[in-house]
Write an enzyme that holds these catalytic residues in place. Structure first.
Site, short mmCIF file in Angstrom:
data_model
loop_
_atom_site.label_atom_id
_atom_site.label_comp_id
_atom_site.label_asym_id
_atom_site.label_seq_id
_atom_site.Cartn_x
_atom_site.Cartn_y
_atom_site.Cartn_z
CG HIS A 1 -2.16 -0.85 0.97
ND1 HIS A 1 -3.21 -0.42 0.20
CD2 HIS A 1 -2.48 -2.10 1.36
CE1 HIS A 1 -4.14 -1.37 0.16
NE2 HIS A 1 -3.71 -2.39 0.86
CE LYS B 1 -11.95 6.99 2.42
NZ LYS B 1 -12.83 7.82 1.58
#
Length: 927
Positions: free
Chosen positions: A156, A593
């Site tokens: 990532h 999120k």
């Protein structure tokens, strides 16, 4: 303003327990070594400057000195000096981090040495608990026979440790471990000190980030370090520890231990939002993994050959092994010729050399090589059986068994490669193939009906409904071009079809559909696979199709999606071919999120409860795949506690979870720690599967309270992040997100598409940015509002009881407490002021929610200090803060200058990148 009550104790007042005295010595020894290196590599005056800043940082925390006393020292430093200071503090972090990791090994050895009771969380402790709770050997055997624990490594955009630096860290760890009990002689200790000095000095002279953005191949090299260098060595040891624990607890009734560990990877197969990943990287990754594991096997066989020196005149050897050795000698005459004449009477050594020759032929794709790993395993079992039958158990049998364990787990694929793509890409591909531009916008029910008709039973409807479709895909004058979405998508499935015979059925994990919102998304994968000719001999698509539910809304709708799939005859036929097992991936990152931590955790808990019940009704075994990130905002935290807190029946012998960011390095960078983590995960799976928590009469009331708290927390979180005008601009000014987006440490873009809002930003840089400015907002925003509302309605005692006695809620509260302890609102305020007038609009509300969250958690726990019951973590944070604080203040100063200069890619930017890496190392969080 210093809102971190974890610092209420003086650093000088820290009284380490006797078990940690050697940790203090290691920290002191490494710290002194770093100081000597700084004086040598820069200057003695520079070392004095570093020490003065450290003392000023301690004075701020211990004596309440104003933050200006520290920040004024850092104002307008020359760039080269600022960067050197950041790197110096990061070098101290590295020393503390390594000393703490080695101390974990020391504490494990202390448990083993004392022998009074097994280490909590380990396999023996778990098995003893289960036996005490009535689990007999037969019940245990039934579970172990189907148990599967599979960490999956992902690459990532915030993974920042270069392999060259990993190798140097490993050298320091080896030196510390060699003297872990202070048994070295003075001469040996001096030699190790010089080895550590060499490694740390070379690290100082090595840039932390590569000059170019890493490619997928570079990311593969990074993950391969953990797979082939660490876990390859640890795997047989894990099985030995498990077997010893079974024998110690169940004696002669202990069940045999089948292969139950596996490892997965997303590197090279995660196409979601990454244009650099596709058919070519899938093939390259599979080939690279195969080459690595075959090379490892050949190295082991070379060592076996040296070990197995038995002479035919001294011991008997199984005739079958002799015959196979003769067959291989005829098949590989050059390898046979290289066997020295004086070794001709050593049948095992000869056989190991010839098996290695067959592996070499396999690596070169020669006809004489193995078709798959089963042939190699047959040879190892033949050698193992011959040794066992002829008094060779203690003359090589152990070493052969270790290699056999590795071959059973790693095959010829090393790690299972998952494939992931966003659902919209499949819709776009089908739109091109069908000549229907409106396909993606059609109702999912209409798309599902058409797809069902296309697939049919055995796929008979494809040719009739897709003009120009052949087994190999579209052809003819109207076929899509090479740049078309459909071409790229179909090429992936063709690559899978071509690769399965070469790499084996275990080479591929599930095909994960991100942004999965309906049954049509899963049917689209089956249709596209069939169009590309990706079907097995049984006519079924040879991949598990795993919907990924990411947002809070998607998690809440997951039961409807799976209910539709389980009722679909076409999809049920696919499930039947896959053993009536459905993989479902749960997204911790995007859900947090989207709605904040409480809403995310609650939606995940509810989804697991609903899907477990739904699968049981449908006669399907469900396997949850947990998409957990490194930070708490993305599902991080202690895996053992998360497994035990999972809903009853949801574990069922299976644990598959992503490992990413700094978590990979922290959990798998050192063999002994990797072993301990695998033990803890496996022990938790055993306990959660065989003896889940007893039914709790208070849980119905707790669930109602948790639902209310989650709704209130989500409303507060979304009210600020998504509904308050100007917040996105404030976020971009009050965090170093503009630096993070330019980091050259991952092949994957930091956001989906070109939009600039929070919605398009990936969860990792979103979390990373808020950890860099020491706020930690993503983990606690809304928590205080949700908890305080629950307290107001139900009373503090009722909520405190829930936070104490319900593992799900206790884990949530403990996780938030840890982030609060790591946060520093005084330093965050400096970042916030970078936003100009927006600071006055946003900072007071953020600070008020932080205080509300902190005060509510302290009240629920009945303490006046964060982490009051976790001395080691509290100590670890305090030890790092005096080094992190100056880097943070330097970053604020550098950000202001960089932005004022128009954000150039110059020395100023390079210095900022160094601060990003330094803060990440200090707070141990890259998102």
């Amino acid at each position: 303003m210093n809102s971190n009550s974890a610092d209420s104790e003086s650093l000088r007042d820290i009284d380490l327990p006797p078990t940690d005295v050697l940790l203090r010595e290691d920290v002191k020894r490494l710290g002194a070594l770093v100081g000597e290196i700084l004086a040598e590599q820069v200057s003695p005056e520079f070392l004095a400057e570093v020490e003065a800043l450290r003392v000023a940082a301690i004075r701020r925390r211990e004596a309440g000195a104003p933050i200006e006393a520290l920040s004024d020292r850092l104002q307008a430093l020359p760039l080269d000096r600022a960067e050197l200071l950041v790197r110096a503090f990061a070098a101290y972090f590295q020393a503390v981090n390594l000393a703490e990791r080695v101390h974990r090994i020391r504490r494990r050895r202390d448990y083993q040495r004392q022998g009074a009771s097994p280490q909590p969380g380990g396999l023996e402790a778990s098995l003893r608990q289960l036996k005490a709770e009535g689990v007999d050997a037969a019940t245990l055997s039934a579970l172990v026979g189907r148990m599967r624990v599979e960490p999956v490594f992902t690459a990532h955009p915030t993974e920042a440790v270069r392999r060259a630096l990993l190798e140097k860290e490993s050298e320091v760890v080896r030196c510390l471990v060699e003297d872990i009990d202070r048994n070295l002689t003075p001469q040996e200790r001096r030699a190790d000190l010089e080895r550590m000095r060499l490694a740390l000095t070379a690290s100082w002279q090595t840039d932390e980030t590569p000059p170019e953005k890493p490619s997928v191949a570079d990311e593969f090299e990074h993950v391969a370090f953990y797979l082939s260098d660490v876990l390859y060595r640890v795997l047989p040891v894990f099985h030995e520890v498990f077997e010893d624990a079974l024998q110690a607890v169940y004696g002669d009734d202990a069940p045999p231990l089948p292969p139950l560990l596996g490892f997965g990877s997303w590197v090279g197969g995660d196409m979601d939002g990454n244009p650099n990943v596709g058919a070519a990287t899938i093939e390259a990754t599979l080939s690279g993994q195969r080459a690595l594991v075959l090379a490892n096997y050949r190295r082991d066989l070379a060592r076996l050959g040296e070990l197995l020196s038995q002479s035919a005149g001294r011991v008997d050897v199984a005739p079958a092994l002799v015959r196979r050795g003769d067959e291989y000698a005829r098949r590989f005459p050059k390898a046979a010729e290289k066997i020295k004449a004086r070794h001709a009477d050593m049948p095992y050594r000869r056989f190991a050399a010839l098996v290695s020759a067959r592996l070499a032929a396999t690596a070169q794709d020669k006809r004489e090589g193995y078709d798959d790993a089963s042939g190699f395993l047959d040879d190892l079992r033949l050698m193992e059986a011959s040794l066992a039958a002829h008094r060779g158990e203690h003359a090589g049998g152990f070493a052969v068994r270790r290699l056999r364990r590795r071959a059973e787990a790693f095959g010829f694929h090393l790690a299972t490669l998952d494939l992931r793509q966003e659902s919209t890409q499949h819709d776009l591909a089908l739109a091109e193939l069908l000549g229907d531009d409106g396909w993606p916008e059609r109702a999912w029910e209409d798309r599902a009906a058409r797809l069902r008709q296309m697939i049919g039973v055995g796929g008979s409807g494809l040719k009739a409904l897709l003009q120009g479709a052949t087994v190999g895909g579209p052809s003819g004058p109207s076929a899509p071009t090479g740049d078309a979405v459909s071409t790229r998508v179909l090429d992936v499935f063709r690559t899978v079809a071509d690769a399965l015979p070469r790499y084996g059925t275990r080479a591929f994990g599930p095909y994960i559909i991100s942004m999965s919102r309906s049954a049509a998304d899963a049917l689209a994968v089956l249709a596209l696979a069939r169009i590309a000719g990706c079907v097995g001999d049984d006519g079924a698509v040879p991949l598990d199709v795993a919907p990924l539910f990411e947002t809070v809304d998607d998690l809440q709708a997951a039961a409807d999606t799976l209910r539709s799939l389980f009722a679909d005859p076409v999809y049920r036929a696919h499930l039947h071919a896959r053993g009536e097992r459905q993989v479902v991936m749960l997204g911790y990152s995007d859900s947090a999120k989207d709605g904040g931590l409480v809403a995310s955790r609650w939606a995940l808990q509810q989804t697991q409860v609903q899907l477990t019940a739904l699968a049981a009704e449908a006669g399907v075994r469900i396997a949850f795949f947990h998409g957990r990130g490194g930070s708490l905002s993305r599902g991080g935290g202690k895996t053992e506690r998360a497994v035990i807190a999972a809903p009853r029946g949801s574990v069922d012998g299976s644990l598959r979870l992503t490992e990413q960011g700094e978590v990979i390095h922290r959990k798998y960078g050192i063999r002994a720690i990797a072993l301990r983590n695998l033990e803890q995960m496996s022990g938790a799976v055993l306990r959660a599967s065989l003896r889940p928590r007893a039914p709790e009469p208070r849980e119905a009331a707790w669930r109602a309270m948790a639902a209310e708290a989650a709704a209130a927390a989500r409303a507060h979180y979304r009210g600020l992040v998504y509904e308050t005008p100007g917040f996105v601009d404030y976020f971009r000014a009050a965090t170093p997100i503009d630096v993070i987006e330019r980091l050259r440490i991952g092949s994957r873009p930091s956001k989906r598409g070109n939009a600039g809002g929070v919605s398009s930003l990936r969860a990792i840089p979103w979390v990373f940015a808020w950890s860099q400015n020491r706020c930690g907002l993503t983990a606690w925003l809304g928590v205080g509002s949700g908890l305080s509302q629950a307290v107001e309605k139900h009373g503090r005692d009722a909520v405190a009881e829930m936070a104490r006695d319900w593992p799900f809620f206790a884990t949530l509260v403990d996780d938030v407490e840890m982030v609060l302890a790591k946060s520093d609102l005084g330093i965050f305020e400096r970042y916030s002021r970078l936003a100009g007038d927006a600071h006055d609009a946003f900072f007071p509300g953020i600070a008020a929610e932080f205080a509300r969250t902190r005060d509510t958690i302290l009240a629920l726990k009945g303490t006046d200090q964060l982490l009051a019951n976790d001395f080691r973590l509290r100590q670890s944070i305090r030890l790092r803060n005096p080094y992190v604080d100056p880097i943070s203040l330097l970053q604020v100063d550098l950000l202001a200058h960089w932005r004022g200069a128009g954000r150039p890619e110059d020395a100023l930017f390079h210095a900022l990148v160094t601060t990003v890496n330094g803060i990440a190392a200090g707070v141990q969080n890259t998102g």
